[in-house]
Motif scaffolding. Structure first.
Motif: not given
Length: 190
Positions: A11-36
């Motif tokens: 995919h042209p926009q595909a890139h590998t996330l760094h561990l720090g970025e992945a943790r931030v993304l996981a935290s944001r996803l948890r916030l979405l789940a918590l909101a639901a």
């Protein structure tokens, strides 16, 4: 001098996330789940408050909507514990179930279609004893009557609006969680 050729990503926009970025993304996803989860829990708390504090008894379709929000809560709990495409997708699907139940209820309230809980069915074909049993077993609260409304929108209508928001949260989270699939390093536990 030889030039090395880099393989192109799928995919042209595909890139590998760094561990720090992945943790931030996981935290944001948890916030979405918590909101639901919080939104569905607030819907259930409101429904029970209307029933037990306000004396507004639920119809069978109201009960079905409560079960749909219970499913959202379970799916959101799973997404909160393990955010990912599947768990947030299940949250969106559970929210879609709540939305469909709300649309069905609004349609019955507005008399767009009929339902089995609006009255007796097949009364002419039944024996008097069977008809009496059906009358006694019938719901006291009719599904086709609006028991409460605010700003011209019934409780089922407000439930539909809120459920659409839950669907959006779950779908957006599942879309964002696709980035975690490209992660080479685990982020669990966060």
């Amino acid at each position: 001098m030889t030039a090395s050729v880099q393989p192109r990503p799928k995919h042209p926009q595909a890139h590998t996330l760094h561990l720090g970025e992945a943790r931030v993304l996981a935290s944001r996803l948890r916030l979405l789940a918590l909101a639901a989860l919080a939104i569905s829990a607030a819907c259930l708390a409101g429904a029970f408050a209307f029933q037990y504090l306000g004396g507004l008894q639920p119809c069978p379709l109201c009960i079905a909507q409560r079960w749909a929000h219970a499913a959202v809560i379970l799916a959101a709990l799973a997404a909160l514990l393990r955010p990912g495409v599947a768990t947030l997708g299940f949250t969106a699907i559970a929210g879609l179930n709540a939305l469909v139940q709300a649309i069905r209820h609004v349609g019955i309230e507005q008399h767009w279609w009929a339902t089995e809980c609006t009255g007796l069915t097949g009364a002419a074909d039944q024996a008097p004893g069977d008809l009496f049993a059906q009358i006694m077993a019938a719901s006291l609260v009719r599904c086709d009557e609006i028991a409460w409304q605010m700003a011209g929108i019934s409780m089922a209508g407000w439930n539909g609006i809120v459920s659409a928001g839950i669907v959006a949260l779950g779908a957006w989270g599942a879309w964002q969680a696709r980035s975690l699939r490209r992660l080479r390093s685990p982020v669990w536990p966060a």
